[in-house]
Design an enzyme around this catalytic site. Structure first.
Site, PDB file in Angstrom:
ATOM      1  N   ASP A 189     -68.582  31.955 -73.749  1.00  0.00           N
ATOM      2  CA  ASP A 189     -68.424  32.115 -72.295  1.00  0.00           C
ATOM      3  C   ASP A 189     -67.350  33.140 -71.924  1.00  0.00           C
ATOM      4  O   ASP A 189     -66.699  33.033 -70.887  1.00  0.00           O
ATOM      5  CB  ASP A 189     -68.093  30.769 -71.611  1.00  0.00           C
ATOM      6  CG  ASP A 189     -69.122  29.708 -71.942  1.00  0.00           C
ATOM      7  OD1 ASP A 189     -70.312  30.048 -71.945  1.00  0.00           O
ATOM      8  OD2 ASP A 189     -68.728  28.561 -72.216  1.00  0.00           O
ATOM      9  N   HIS A 226     -76.039  33.036 -71.046  1.00  0.00           N
ATOM     10  CA  HIS A 226     -75.316  34.204 -70.552  1.00  0.00           C
ATOM     11  C   HIS A 226     -75.632  34.322 -69.080  1.00  0.00           C
ATOM     12  O   HIS A 226     -76.795  34.271 -68.699  1.00  0.00           O
ATOM     13  CB  HIS A 226     -75.820  35.481 -71.211  1.00  0.00           C
ATOM     14  CG  HIS A 226     -75.569  35.532 -72.668  1.00  0.00           C
ATOM     15  ND1 HIS A 226     -74.309  35.501 -73.192  1.00  0.00           N
ATOM     16  CD2 HIS A 226     -76.401  35.642 -73.712  1.00  0.00           C
ATOM     17  CE1 HIS A 226     -74.396  35.580 -74.502  1.00  0.00           C
ATOM     18  NE2 HIS A 226     -75.654  35.660 -74.843  1.00  0.00           N
TER      19      HIS A 226
HETATM   20  P1  GDP Z   1     -71.150  34.708 -72.062  1.00  0.00           P
HETATM   21  O1  GDP Z   1     -71.847  33.514 -72.600  1.00  0.00           O
HETATM   22  O2  GDP Z   1     -70.068  35.193 -72.965  1.00  0.00           O
HETATM   23  O3  GDP Z   1     -72.082  35.777 -71.646  1.00  0.00           O
HETATM   24  O4  GDP Z   1     -70.389  34.244 -70.749  1.00  0.00           O
HETATM   25  P2  GDP Z   1     -70.946  33.431 -69.487  1.00  0.00           P
HETATM   26  O5  GDP Z   1     -72.007  34.195 -68.859  1.00  0.00           O
HETATM   27  O6  GDP Z   1     -71.214  32.024 -69.827  1.00  0.00           O
HETATM   28  O7  GDP Z   1     -69.630  33.352 -68.589  1.00  0.00           O
HETATM   29  C1  GDP Z   1     -69.067  34.411 -68.001  1.00  0.00           C
HETATM   30  C2  GDP Z   1     -69.050  34.175 -66.500  1.00  0.00           C
HETATM   31  O8  GDP Z   1     -68.115  35.045 -65.939  1.00  0.00           O
HETATM   32  C3  GDP Z   1     -70.356  34.506 -65.815  1.00  0.00           C
HETATM   33  O9  GDP Z   1     -70.489  33.679 -64.673  1.00  0.00           O
HETATM   34  C4  GDP Z   1     -70.173  35.956 -65.388  1.00  0.00           C
HETATM   35  O10 GDP Z   1     -70.951  36.336 -64.266  1.00  0.00           O
HETATM   36  C5  GDP Z   1     -68.740  35.972 -65.057  1.00  0.00           C
HETATM   37  N1  GDP Z   1     -68.028  37.215 -65.288  1.00  0.00           N
HETATM   38  C6  GDP Z   1     -68.117  38.104 -66.323  1.00  0.00           C
HETATM   39  N2  GDP Z   1     -67.191  39.069 -66.195  1.00  0.00           N
HETATM   40  C7  GDP Z   1     -66.492  38.778 -65.071  1.00  0.00           C
HETATM   41  C8  GDP Z   1     -65.366  39.373 -64.426  1.00  0.00           C
HETATM   42  O11 GDP Z   1     -64.794  40.364 -64.871  1.00  0.00           O
HETATM   43  N3  GDP Z   1     -64.925  38.762 -63.287  1.00  0.00           N
HETATM   44  C9  GDP Z   1     -65.481  37.642 -62.764  1.00  0.00           C
HETATM   45  N4  GDP Z   1     -64.985  37.113 -61.669  1.00  0.00           N
HETATM   46  N5  GDP Z   1     -66.524  37.041 -63.369  1.00  0.00           N
HETATM   47  C10 GDP Z   1     -67.013  37.600 -64.497  1.00  0.00           C
END
Ligand code: GDP
Length: 425
Positions: free
Chosen positions: A12, A40
């Site tokens: 995440d 994701h």
């Molecule tokens: P992954 O499994 O590593 O892809 O991560 P997730 O998708 O589960 O969690 C990342 C969350 O953070 C998601 O809701 C994204 O939309 C959000 N996100 C990613 N980068 C950023 C950022 O720079 N700022 C903010 N506020 N949210 C972000």
């Protein structure tokens, strides 16, 4: 050139967003491990999506998305996901599924649920997607490989053999309904119909793509600390989350992976059980969870509230090292703009001694966080496009973390969208 996008921590970290962003200039995006047990979240011109099985490059029409041999392939989930993005106006993605990928069967999901039930309070917090039973069977050499769907004779014999074996456990350990071989065969035939058009010798396809100089992205799931060898065993996932495994799970030579982009989130979150040294609780955690990610830190697959904590330099330094990091993408920095002071975990105190080396699990359980406090920047940094424009305290935070972990932060993400990215250096 092959680049891997992987996580330094518990997952995440925002890998989906970084992959989606880098996919703009990629030809092929590959999922190389894991299954539909983690999600994701991606926000782009088509809207907001939670993907579980499809690679995060499916939103471009110039990319080919590959489900590699290392993946736990859940065919019904894959097809639901393809349909759901098409239904929302995304052009039908070009997808290839490795003929050597193995399939998550419905009994794997049942066994996952039955085992959690049997363990009761001692459960691992599984998402019940069948991942652990799937990989156990793969290595016990009783899994079903996609290629086997095309050999009906072999399949008939195998179905009877597997049903016999599984039914011993179902009857005597779990006291649950038995598997009927004809139903299992029928399930496999359904899968064959669904996956047939996509099946490909993907390692051969990638061999040719590499010769032609294509840009290839490997997309990891979860992060270093969930790796079965190098993570917080046994509170880990069942397949390797390391970039090195990308070579195996995609079927490419290890020396082709030239860049390892390790994604670190500006604070910590974790799901499931296991030691989490910099964890915070109560109102402090609730506030960070509410403000975190995009619309709160809740599981993309399960909706479970994530456990929250401050950035952990010890875990991240280790996480980056095991990945073989060439670049760190530091994400979700914008979320911390509300804090007067930002605590950062810079060491672990174990039996009265402070260390910055990430320990094995039984010592990790005893670790207490050593916190440093950095001044906050108290403003919204979304929309800022260059590093120099970030508030001074924000840059100091980035540079402090970079110094502690010892790997270059070359990208800073200041919002969930594709364009919310600041390149450095
Ligand atoms: P992954 O499994 O590593 O892809 O991560 P997730 O998708 O589960 O969690 C990342 C969350 O953070 C998601 O809701 C994204 O939309 C959000 N996100 C990613 N980068 C950023 C950022 O720079 N700022 C903010 N506020 N949210 C972000």
């Amino acid at each position: 050139m092959v680049k891997a996008v992987v996580g330094a921590n518990w997952g995440d970290e925002g890998k989906g967003k970084i992959t989606d962003m880098l996919a703009e200039r990629a030809d092929i995006i590959i999922r190389f491990q894991g299954g539909a047990n983690a999600g994701h979240t991606i926000i782009n011109d088509y809207g907001k999506f939670a993907l579980h099985t499809l690679p995060s490059g499916v939103f471009y029409d110039h990319t080919t998305s590959i489900i590699g041999n290392g993946v736990a392939l859940d065919i019904p989930v894959l097809f639901k996901e393809i349909q759901s993005i098409i239904d929302r106006g995304v052009p039908a993605p070009k997808i290839l599924v490795s003929d050597r990928a193995q399939m998550v069967m419905s009994y794997h999901k049942n066994f996952d649920a039955y085992e959690e039930e049997r363990l009761g309070g001692k459960s691992f917090g599984s998402t019940k997607s069948g991942i652990a039973p799937f990989y156990s069977d793969k290595y016990a050499k009783i899994g079903f490989q996609v290629s086997e769907l095309f050999d009906e004779e072999l399949l008939k014999e195998k179905v009877a053999r597997i049903a016999d074996q599984k039914n011993v456990m179902l009857e005597h350990l779990y006291h649950k309904p038995l598997i009927k071989p004809e139903e299992l065969y029928h399930e496999l035939m359904e899968y064959k119909e669904m996956v047939g058009p996509y099946v490909c010798d993907t390692s051969s396809y990638l061999h040719n793509a590499l010769k032609e100089g294509k840009e290839i992205l490997l997309e990891g799931q979860l992060g270093t600390l969930k790796d079965p060898d190098h993570g917080i065993y046994p509170m880990v996932t069942s397949s390797s989350t390391l970039a090195a495994y990308g070579a195996i799970g995609a079927g490419i030579p290890p020396y082709e992976i030239k860049k390892v982009i390790t994604v670190c989130k500006a604070y910590s979150s974790a799901v499931g059980a296991g030691a989490f040294v910099s964890e915070i609780f109560g109102e402090e955690a609730d506030e960070l969870r509410r403000r975190g990610g995009d619309g709160g830190e809740f599981g993309a697959t399960t909706g479970r509230p994530r456990r929250m904590g401050w950035f952990d330099c010890v875990a991240s330094k280790y996480g980056c090292r095991l990945q073989g990091t060439t670049d760190v993408a530091f994400t979700v920095l914008d979320v911390l703009g509300y804090l007067d002071e930002i605590p950062v975990c810079v060491g672990y105190e174990i039996d009265g001694e402070v260390t910055t080396d990430f320990p094995v699990t039984h010592l990790l359980e005893k670790a207490k966080p050593v916190l440093a406090k950095l001044p906050g920047w108290k403003c919204d940094i979304r929309g800022i496009k260059t590093y120099e424009e970030l508030p001074e305290n924000c840059r100091k935070y980035v540079e402090f973390v970079e110094e502690q972990i010892g790997y270059p932060i070359t990208m800073v993400s200041n919002g969930p969208g594709r364009d919310d990215i600041i390149y450095r250096g």
